[in-house]
Scaffold this motif. Sequence first.
Motif, PDB file in Angstrom:
ATOM      1  N   GLY A 263     -65.260  56.948 -49.658  1.00 50.18           N
ATOM      2  CA  GLY A 263     -66.704  56.837 -50.629  1.00 50.18           C
ATOM      3  C   GLY A 263     -67.719  56.663 -50.086  1.00 50.18           C
ATOM      4  O   GLY A 263     -68.701  56.409 -50.918  1.00 50.18           O
ATOM      5  N   PHE A 264     -67.800  56.394 -48.706  1.00 48.96           N
ATOM      6  CA  PHE A 264     -69.143  56.111 -47.886  1.00 48.96           C
ATOM      7  C   PHE A 264     -69.633  57.487 -47.502  1.00 48.96           C
ATOM      8  O   PHE A 264     -69.154  57.907 -46.337  1.00 48.96           O
ATOM      9  N   ARG A 265     -70.572  58.224 -48.290  1.00 54.83           N
ATOM     10  CA  ARG A 265     -71.171  59.307 -47.533  1.00 54.83           C
ATOM     11  C   ARG A 265     -72.433  59.791 -47.937  1.00 54.83           C
ATOM     12  O   ARG A 265     -72.999  59.151 -48.934  1.00 54.83           O
ATOM     13  N   ALA A 266     -73.196  60.502 -47.046  1.00 56.80           N
ATOM     14  CA  ALA A 266     -74.343  61.218 -47.319  1.00 56.80           C
ATOM     15  C   ALA A 266     -74.328  62.402 -47.704  1.00 56.80           C
ATOM     16  O   ALA A 266     -73.610  63.178 -46.860  1.00 56.80           O
ATOM     17  N   VAL A 267     -75.173  63.201 -48.540  1.00 53.81           N
ATOM     18  CA  VAL A 267     -75.070  64.578 -48.887  1.00 53.81           C
ATOM     19  C   VAL A 267     -76.126  64.931 -49.378  1.00 53.81           C
ATOM     20  O   VAL A 267     -76.870  64.400 -49.958  1.00 53.81           O
ATOM     21  N   ARG A 268     -76.561  66.331 -48.869  1.00 54.68           N
ATOM     22  CA  ARG A 268     -77.666  67.092 -49.261  1.00 54.68           C
ATOM     23  C   ARG A 268     -77.202  67.200 -50.876  1.00 54.68           C
ATOM     24  O   ARG A 268     -76.455  67.739 -51.505  1.00 54.68           O
ATOM     25  N   ALA A 269     -78.443  66.705 -51.667  1.00 63.08           N
ATOM     26  CA  ALA A 269     -78.332  66.598 -53.213  1.00 63.08           C
ATOM     27  C   ALA A 269     -78.045  68.115 -53.881  1.00 63.08           C
ATOM     28  O   ALA A 269     -77.213  68.168 -54.788  1.00 63.08           O
ATOM     29  N   ASP A 270     -78.868  69.009 -53.435  1.00 65.37           N
ATOM     30  CA  ASP A 270     -78.642  70.368 -53.969  1.00 65.37           C
ATOM     31  C   ASP A 270     -77.379  71.034 -53.918  1.00 65.37           C
ATOM     32  O   ASP A 270     -76.688  71.652 -54.445  1.00 65.37           O
ATOM     33  N   ARG A 271     -76.768  70.752 -52.651  1.00 65.02           N
ATOM     34  CA  ARG A 271     -75.474  71.171 -52.320  1.00 65.02           C
ATOM     35  C   ARG A 271     -74.333  70.421 -53.087  1.00 65.02           C
ATOM     36  O   ARG A 271     -73.452  71.197 -53.546  1.00 65.02           O
ATOM     37  N   PHE A 272     -74.495  69.237 -53.145  1.00 64.95           N
ATOM     38  CA  PHE A 272     -73.291  68.411 -53.844  1.00 64.95           C
ATOM     39  C   PHE A 272     -73.462  68.760 -55.570  1.00 64.95           C
ATOM     40  O   PHE A 272     -72.255  68.895 -56.147  1.00 64.95           O
ATOM     41  N   ARG A 273     -74.535  69.161 -56.156  1.00 63.92           N
ATOM     42  CA  ARG A 273     -74.702  69.434 -57.364  1.00 63.92           C
ATOM     43  C   ARG A 273     -73.981  70.788 -57.762  1.00 63.92           C
ATOM     44  O   ARG A 273     -73.638  71.011 -58.945  1.00 63.92           O
ATOM     45  N   GLU A 274     -73.859  71.702 -56.554  1.00 63.42           N
ATOM     46  CA  GLU A 274     -73.139  72.788 -56.942  1.00 63.42           C
ATOM     47  C   GLU A 274     -71.637  72.565 -57.381  1.00 63.42           C
ATOM     48  O   GLU A 274     -71.059  73.480 -57.967  1.00 63.42           O
ATOM     49  N   PHE A 275     -71.314  71.373 -56.998  1.00 60.30           N
ATOM     50  CA  PHE A 275     -69.567  71.132 -57.369  1.00 60.30           C
ATOM     51  C   PHE A 275     -69.560  69.990 -58.305  1.00 60.30           C
ATOM     52  O   PHE A 275     -68.106  69.674 -58.414  1.00 60.30           O
ATOM     53  N   LEU A 276     -70.321  69.844 -58.885  1.00 60.08           N
ATOM     54  CA  LEU A 276     -70.049  68.512 -59.885  1.00 60.08           C
ATOM     55  C   LEU A 276     -69.313  68.988 -61.096  1.00 60.08           C
ATOM     56  O   LEU A 276     -68.262  67.933 -61.450  1.00 60.08           O
ATOM     57  N   HIS A 277     -69.099  70.380 -61.521  1.00 62.46           N
ATOM     58  CA  HIS A 277     -68.109  70.615 -62.391  1.00 62.46           C
ATOM     59  C   HIS A 277     -66.534  70.632 -61.929  1.00 62.46           C
ATOM     60  O   HIS A 277     -65.764  70.469 -62.735  1.00 62.46           O
ATOM     61  N   LEU A 278     -66.482  70.545 -60.433  1.00 63.08           N
ATOM     62  CA  LEU A 278     -65.057  70.553 -59.917  1.00 63.08           C
ATOM     63  C   LEU A 278     -64.708  69.019 -59.793  1.00 63.08           C
ATOM     64  O   LEU A 278     -63.328  69.020 -59.838  1.00 63.08           O
ATOM     65  N   LEU A 279     -65.701  68.234 -59.953  1.00 62.27           N
ATOM     66  CA  LEU A 279     -65.025  66.869 -59.560  1.00 62.27           C
ATOM     67  C   LEU A 279     -64.299  66.130 -60.716  1.00 62.27           C
ATOM     68  O   LEU A 279     -64.955  66.121 -61.948  1.00 62.27           O
ATOM     69  N   PRO A 280     -63.183  65.581 -60.422  1.00 56.90           N
ATOM     70  CA  PRO A 280     -62.580  64.919 -61.689  1.00 56.90           C
ATOM     71  C   PRO A 280     -63.284  63.664 -61.846  1.00 56.90           C
ATOM     72  O   PRO A 280     -64.177  62.917 -61.054  1.00 56.90           O
ATOM     73  N   ASN A 281     -63.014  63.154 -63.055  1.00 59.50           N
ATOM     74  CA  ASN A 281     -63.525  61.820 -63.392  1.00 59.50           C
ATOM     75  C   ASN A 281     -62.976  60.637 -63.004  1.00 59.50           C
ATOM     76  O   ASN A 281     -63.319  59.412 -62.992  1.00 59.50           O
TER      77      ASN A 281
END
Length: 292
Positions: free
Chosen positions: A146-164
Amino acid sequence: MRVTVVLPAKNESAGLAMTLPALAGAVPGAEVIVVDDGSTDDTAAVATLHGATVLSSPYSMGNGAAIKRGARAARGDVIVFMDADGQHDPAHIPLLLERIEAGYDLVVGARDGTGQANLHRGLANRFYNTLATWMTGHKVLDLTSGFRAVRADRFREFLHLLPNGFSYPTTSTMAFFRSAYPVAYVPMAVSRRVGTSSHIRPFRDGVRFLLIIFRIATLYSPLKLFAPASAAFLATGLGYYAWTFLTTGRFTNMSALLLSAAVIIFLIGLVSEQITGLTYLASRLDSEHPRP
């Protein structure tokens, strides 16, 4: 490069009291967001005391839901996700950011052997890493960190795929590999968590861990899972047919069933492959042309 640090927290006041001061020293000027996932202790008060922006939920929605809320609210170009329980050392954040600046879109802090909560968790994570390495063709050192750095625009592309729930690291990592966004791993040690015991329960979450395995396959390349299964049924069906033909001289119903299963499984994998491709295409189009 603006940096936002997002910490999902549920009853983590003790961990935050230790982590937030260290965070201010490690990445001065960074935006810090604590997502209070329905805590019943003074998590929100401790976070506010140390200058963090607090997003509070009236009830627990899950670790993945907290991650999504934090990502939507983040104003930084790069988002650093880390646990609020003291396991992750904020002093390691610059190591992750260095790799982002080198051109990677996702950089994961890979835990060493001492960072696993127990033997069973360590063996499970090792299995996930091996499976993900085979699926992607890239060395995966820690799929569930759970410790990670990510480009924000790239990460937001997949928000709908992420489970709760708790498997957001697995989902996001495989999504980045599938989309050909470069991923890097930085080995590092982690500490024992502060405060209450882990919210993960091995017996309760056994089914969840099994589902993670299928999520790994379906998020990257379903055919890599379905094709071997289809081949196994095909080989069994042909072998059984050869045996019955030599011994009784006939083609049996069992042979027909096994061969039919091989075809059906392969077709399911083929359709799943197309659905996966369309899912990522839709994600890309939504990110490039957001709805008003």
